[in-house]
Design an enzyme around this catalytic site. Structure first.
Site, PDB file in Angstrom:
ATOM      1  N   ASP A 209       0.862  -1.186   0.000  1.00  0.00           N
ATOM      2  CA  ASP A 209       0.000   0.000   0.000  1.00  0.00           C
ATOM      3  C   ASP A 209       0.896   1.232   0.000  1.00  0.00           C
ATOM      4  O   ASP A 209       2.043   1.169   0.435  1.00  0.00           O
ATOM      5  CB  ASP A 209      -0.942   0.023   1.214  1.00  0.00           C
ATOM      6  CG  ASP A 209      -2.164   0.891   0.949  1.00  0.00           C
ATOM      7  OD1 ASP A 209      -3.233   0.343   0.626  1.00  0.00           O
ATOM      8  OD2 ASP A 209      -2.046   2.139   1.006  1.00  0.00           O
TER       9      ASP A 209
ATOM     10  N   ILE B 264       2.666   0.597  -6.641  1.00  0.00           N
ATOM     11  CA  ILE B 264       2.663  -0.586  -7.507  1.00  0.00           C
ATOM     12  C   ILE B 264       3.302  -0.303  -8.871  1.00  0.00           C
ATOM     13  O   ILE B 264       3.570  -1.225  -9.636  1.00  0.00           O
ATOM     14  CB  ILE B 264       1.236  -1.156  -7.727  1.00  0.00           C
ATOM     15  CG1 ILE B 264       0.265  -0.060  -8.169  1.00  0.00           C
ATOM     16  CG2 ILE B 264       0.745  -1.873  -6.478  1.00  0.00           C
ATOM     17  CD1 ILE B 264      -1.048  -0.585  -8.676  1.00  0.00           C
TER      18      ILE B 264
ATOM     19  N   TYR C  87     -11.317   6.034 -14.774  1.00  0.00           N
ATOM     20  CA  TYR C  87     -11.333   4.842 -13.914  1.00  0.00           C
ATOM     21  C   TYR C  87     -12.101   3.694 -14.594  1.00  0.00           C
ATOM     22  O   TYR C  87     -11.643   2.544 -14.602  1.00  0.00           O
ATOM     23  CB  TYR C  87     -11.985   5.234 -12.591  1.00  0.00           C
ATOM     24  CG  TYR C  87     -12.371   4.103 -11.665  1.00  0.00           C
ATOM     25  CD1 TYR C  87     -11.411   3.367 -10.979  1.00  0.00           C
ATOM     26  CD2 TYR C  87     -13.724   3.790 -11.441  1.00  0.00           C
ATOM     27  CE1 TYR C  87     -11.784   2.352 -10.105  1.00  0.00           C
ATOM     28  CE2 TYR C  87     -14.095   2.783 -10.560  1.00  0.00           C
ATOM     29  CZ  TYR C  87     -13.117   2.064  -9.901  1.00  0.00           C
ATOM     30  OH  TYR C  87     -13.490   1.065  -9.041  1.00  0.00           O
TER      31      TYR C  87
HETATM   32  C1  AKB Z   1     -16.446   4.480  -7.510  1.00  0.00           C
HETATM   33  O1  AKB Z   1     -17.483   5.109  -7.196  1.00  0.00           O
HETATM   34  O2  AKB Z   1     -15.557   4.930  -8.226  1.00  0.00           O
HETATM   35  C2  AKB Z   1     -16.316   3.067  -7.005  1.00  0.00           C
HETATM   36  C3  AKB Z   1     -16.879   2.097  -7.973  1.00  0.00           C
HETATM   37  C4  AKB Z   1     -18.324   2.106  -8.292  1.00  0.00           C
HETATM   38  O3  AKB Z   1     -16.171   1.284  -8.495  1.00  0.00           O
HETATM   39  N1  AKB Z   1     -16.933   2.918  -5.738  1.00  0.00           N
END
Ligand code: AKB
Length: 357
Positions: free
Chosen positions: A54, A74, A173
């Site tokens: 971490d 990482i 993401y």
């Molecule tokens: C986020 O809100 O980015 C996360 C997810 C839904 O993967 N909690």
């Protein structure tokens, strides 16, 4: 190549043996917090070391479940190389990630952590498989963020969405999580396709696309599904909460113990039962207003208002309101433990109330 259950350590070229280890990245995060205790129980039975990575030192509660914490990034290959020199790694739970809200402020950094970091771990897994001669199990938590519904009307019309629909994610993401799923398939099935010394199927890659997760023990940060858990924790702590999405915003959720149960069930499932690498799981799909009403009922005096942030709302509007988890139910016996009501009554309210007493 044999299946991925741990075997006795093989001698290294120097003749020395490295202890067998399960590696957990992002171990200090919300899921790591819940998973470490379970992994340490299992590791003791199989004589494995639980090794955590971490960016910060773990808190005392988590620290006691691990043999070693490697504090670092990482993306730092030398950190990974050092761990590889020390341990024979047989399983990896790669939880480290920069989430959907935080990632939109620093998308290239999110890509670095979420994708380059994932490649480092997949390469480590493949190297380890070559070194000790057995497939390395690799668990990758994906997310409903991997979905990208083009607009609210499409989201409402779509209802429950399968694993293979609407995969044009809107956030860095989400794009990264989708890429992680595809990279997992690549390393598991096609890695170094043209190399003369290629190792066939070095990794046993398994992934779950999680909905929003609510823990009674930790408060999330950096995500967009955070309004659910934030609202509950604020209500219990007697703090006012202005919800950043509309009352009718709706996405799937589950509790953290259900999420941990799903990870362990999938990782334990016999390989021949699995028909996919990436599975949806879900428990309930409340609107933000449903959450608010339950919080007001459980914590009279809770001050919840709605002050939607249009940009964060647009992220939630691109995620499905429900997901089809029938493949997980069929292949590895996934069943949610809770409805929204029982999650509040049996898990969230009693534990959160005790926490803020
Ligand atoms: C986020 O809100 O980015 C996360 C997810 C839904 O993967 N909690």
């Amino acid at each position: 190549m044999s299946d991925s259950s741990p075997v006795a350590p093989s001698p290294s070229p120097s003749g020395a043996r490295r202890p067998l280890a399960v590696l957990v990245t992002g171990a200090g995060g919300e899921m790591g917090h819940g998973l470490l205790a379970e992994l340490s129980k299992r590791a003791k039975r199989s004589d494995l070391h639980v090794v955590a990575i971490d960016v910060r030192e773990l808190d005392d509660a988590s620290r006691k479940h691990v043999h070693q914490v490697a504090v670092g990034d990482i993306c730092d290959r030398s950190l990974i190389d050092r761990l590889q020199a020390q341990y024979e790694i047989v399983e990896i739970f790669h939880l480290a990630a920069l989430l959907s809200t935080r990632g939109e402020y620093v998308p290239e950094t999110a890509h670095q952590v979420n994708v380059v970091g994932t490649v480092n771990l997949l390469r480590l897994a493949a190297d380890e498989a070559r070194s000790h001669g057995q497939r390395v199990k690799f668990f990758f938590p994906s997310s409903i963020a991997a979905y990208g519904l083009p607009n609210l009307a499409t989201k409402r019309a779509a209802g429950t969405v399968s694993e293979d629909q609407f995969l044009e994610a809107h956030t860095m993401y989400g794009v990264n999580k989708r890429e992680g799923e595809l990279l997992g398939n690549y390393y598991a099935n096609h890695y170094k396709k043209l190399a003369k010394d290629r190792l066939d199927r070095p990794i046993d890659f398994r992934s779950i696309r999680f909905p929003g997760i609510i823990s009674a023990d930790t408060v999330p940060s950096g995500g967009t599904s955070d309004y659910g858990p934030e609202m509950i924790h604020a209500g219990a702590a007697g703090k006012p909460y202005a919800c950043f999405v509309r009352p009718d915003a709706k996405i799937p959720f589950m509790t953290m113990p259900e999420a941990i149960d799903a990870v362990l069930r999938l990782i334990d499932a016999p390989a021949e039962k699995l028909t996919r690498m990436v599975y949806n799981v879900t428990s309930f799909s409340p609107s933000a207003e449903d959450f608010a009403n339950l919080v007001r009922g459980a914590f009279p005096g809770a001050q919840i208002t709605f002050n939607p942030d249009l940009q964060r709302q647009s992220i939630v509007d691109s995620w499905p309101e429900d997901i089809d988890d029938s493949a997980a139910r069929r292949d590895w016996g996934w069943t949610p433990a809770h409805t929204l009501k029982s999650a509040f009554e049996e898990y969230l309210v009693p534990r959160i109330r005790a926490r803020y007493r």
